[in-house]
Design a protein around this motif. Structure first.
Motif, mmCIF file in Angstrom:
data_model
loop_
_atom_site.group_PDB
_atom_site.id
_atom_site.type_symbol
_atom_site.label_atom_id
_atom_site.label_comp_id
_atom_site.label_asym_id
_atom_site.label_seq_id
_atom_site.Cartn_x
_atom_site.Cartn_y
_atom_site.Cartn_z
ATOM 1 N N VAL A 335 0.838 -1.202 0.000
ATOM 2 C CA VAL A 335 0.000 0.000 0.000
ATOM 3 C C VAL A 335 0.870 1.248 0.000
ATOM 4 C CG1 VAL A 335 -1.635 1.357 1.370
ATOM 5 C CG2 VAL A 335 -2.012 -1.101 1.052
ATOM 6 N N LYS A 336 1.923 1.222 0.794
ATOM 7 C CA LYS A 336 2.828 2.367 0.858
ATOM 8 C C LYS A 336 3.498 2.610 -0.497
ATOM 9 C CE LYS A 336 6.542 4.277 3.734
ATOM 10 N NZ LYS A 336 5.756 5.406 4.207
ATOM 11 N N GLU A 339 0.922 4.317 -2.818
ATOM 12 C CA GLU A 339 0.451 5.654 -2.458
ATOM 13 C C GLU A 339 1.130 6.736 -3.302
ATOM 14 O OE1 GLU A 339 1.203 5.866 1.711
ATOM 15 O OE2 GLU A 339 -0.738 4.999 2.269
ATOM 16 N N GLY A 340 0.301 7.574 -3.894
ATOM 17 C CA GLY A 340 0.806 8.659 -4.726
ATOM 18 C C GLY A 340 1.201 8.235 -6.121
ATOM 19 N N GLU A 343 -4.164 4.874 -8.221
ATOM 20 C CA GLU A 343 -5.411 5.062 -7.485
ATOM 21 C C GLU A 343 -5.602 3.916 -6.492
ATOM 22 O OE1 GLU A 343 -8.913 7.364 -6.832
ATOM 23 O OE2 GLU A 343 -7.295 7.722 -8.277
ATOM 24 N N LEU A 344 -5.969 4.272 -5.260
ATOM 25 C CA LEU A 344 -6.279 3.290 -4.230
ATOM 26 C C LEU A 344 -7.708 3.482 -3.766
ATOM 27 C CD1 LEU A 344 -3.028 3.507 -2.065
ATOM 28 C CD2 LEU A 344 -3.779 1.487 -3.315
#
Length: 411
Positions: A335-336, A339-340, A343-344
């Motif tokens: 997830v990290k 991120e950025g 899209e999550l």
């Protein structure tokens, strides 16, 4: 002396020529090609329904019945289904019709019925107007007791009757494993008769998306130092959920990454989600997706026997202790990494009771790459450049996970 030599030569020839002739004949035999089902039609009502499928040559078939749900299963030799999906759309007695590969040399048609049924006609006939043959299956409603007797008395043991596929645990070849190699099983969700979800715009099937992405991910992971990744399925073949777990364990995998791209009723929801296993779902969405993914084996017509509650509790408990901790670590790093970059979904780290994540000794995550029900996600999911980008982000997350876990890796 010459006569003796000639006698010996003739004796040798007598031994070798039949074998050579047999080898020559065998080499001239054409390779057995799959059957081609090139046309299909269905007609009937909720009391009696008839299915006709045209083949390029004479098929052999076997019929089986399963209960809860009521199903008529037709097993065939390896078959290419070349007719349109609308040609065999479920009507009359049937609520759902699926067909596809089950393993090397085996294909299957699964007919799910609204009510208990029996095939009153099941035969192969020569086509009247052209070459080839037709399979005719006509079913009608029968009493519950009669259907129960059909299920009980048939000579069939469900999954045992399905020939092992190319990805059977004996068939997956990854070569000798070095002591310092970190093995990762990459699991392309669905396959064969289980197509999974379908794209809203392009109608692309989930099994195609997951396999394409899995291939890109394996290629990328294998560039990491000390990492060896392999596929649990290498082509459009059905592999049961339990077999996927066994394949990972028997090939000494120390991580399993299962890939999916589902659909939702809410078409505005998009983005990736990372799941770990839990006996209690984190939310309704996770619970719903787990229930749907866990139906994969039933969709293929396999009879699934739930494990005894005490065994299930032990497996979950083992997972929670050490394996689950490692699974969560990987999920958090994934997830990290995203991120950025991509899209999550809201709250992208979730958990539920996914059967494919139940290996007690292999840290496992399920990655929903996005949702085929969302046009933006659908476009990205089928983009090779996007797939490579995500594969690179996953590889980076795995690299950080291995460093954090203190895993020694050779070159």
């Amino acid at each position: 002396m010459l006569k003796s030599v000639a006698t010996i030569a003739l004796s040798i020839a007598a031994i070798l020529l039949p074998a050579l002739s047999a080898a020559a004949v065998e080499s001239e035999l054409p390779e057995q090609k799959p059957l081609i089902a090139y046309e299909a039609r269905i007609a009937g009502d909720d009391a009696r329904t008839r299915i006709v499928i045209d083949f390029d040559r004479k098929p052999t078939f076997r019929l089986h019945y399963t209960a809860r749900p009521n199903r008529l299963i037709v097993d065939l030799d390896e078959t290419v289904f070349g007719f349109g999906e609308q040609n065999l759309a479920a009507i009359g007695l049937y609520s759902d019709i699926r067909y596809g590969t089950m393993g090397e040399g085996v294909s299957r048609i699964v007919l799910t019925a609204h009510r208990p049924i029996k095939a009153v006609v099941a035969e192969v006939r020569p086509n009247e107007t052209d070459k080839g043959f037709r399979l005719v299956i006509e079913s009608e409603v029968v009493p519950e007791k009669q259907f129960a007797d059909l299920v009980q008395n048939q000579q069939w043991k469900g999954a045992e009757q399905v020939a092992p596929g190319k990805n059977d645990r004996v068939g997956v070849q990854i070569g000798p494993v070095k002591p310092d190699e970190f093995i990762i099983a990459v699991d392309a969700g669905h396959g064969g008769i289980d197509a999974g979800a379908r794209g809203t715009t392009t109608k692309v099937e989930e099994k195609t998306v997951t396999l394409s992405f899995a291939q890109a991910l394996v290629e990328r992971l294998n560039k990491e130092k000390g990492v060896r990744a392999f596929l649990t399925r290498e082509d459009d073949t059905f592999v049961s959920l339990s077999e996927r777990v066994v394949i990972a364990r028997q090939h000494q995998a120390r991580l399993l990454i299962s890939l999916h791209a589902d659909t939702l009723r809410q078409k505005d929801i998009r983005g990736a989600t990372v799941y770990t296993i839990s006996d209690k779902a984190s939310d309704k969405l996770a619970e719903s997706l787990a229930e749907r993914e866990n139906l994969s084996d039933r969709i293929a017509g396999l009879e699934i026997k739930d494990e005894p509650e005490e065994i299930t509790d032990i497996l979950i408990d083992l997972t929670r202790r050490e394996t689950q901790a490692f699974s969560i670590q990987l999920a958090e790093k994934l997830v990290k990494s995203f991120e950025g970059q991509i899209e999550l979904i809201n709250n992208p780290l979730r958990h539920a009771g996914f059967r494919v994540l139940q290996a007690p000794d292999v840290p496992s995550i399920l990655l929903e790459l996005g949702f085929l029900s969302n046009p933006k996600d659908e476009k990205l999911l089928t983009d090779p450049d996007w797939q490579k980008k995500i594969a690179d982000l996953i590889a980076q997350a795995v690299d950080r996970y291995l460093d954090t876990a203190g895993v020694a890796r050779g070159g």
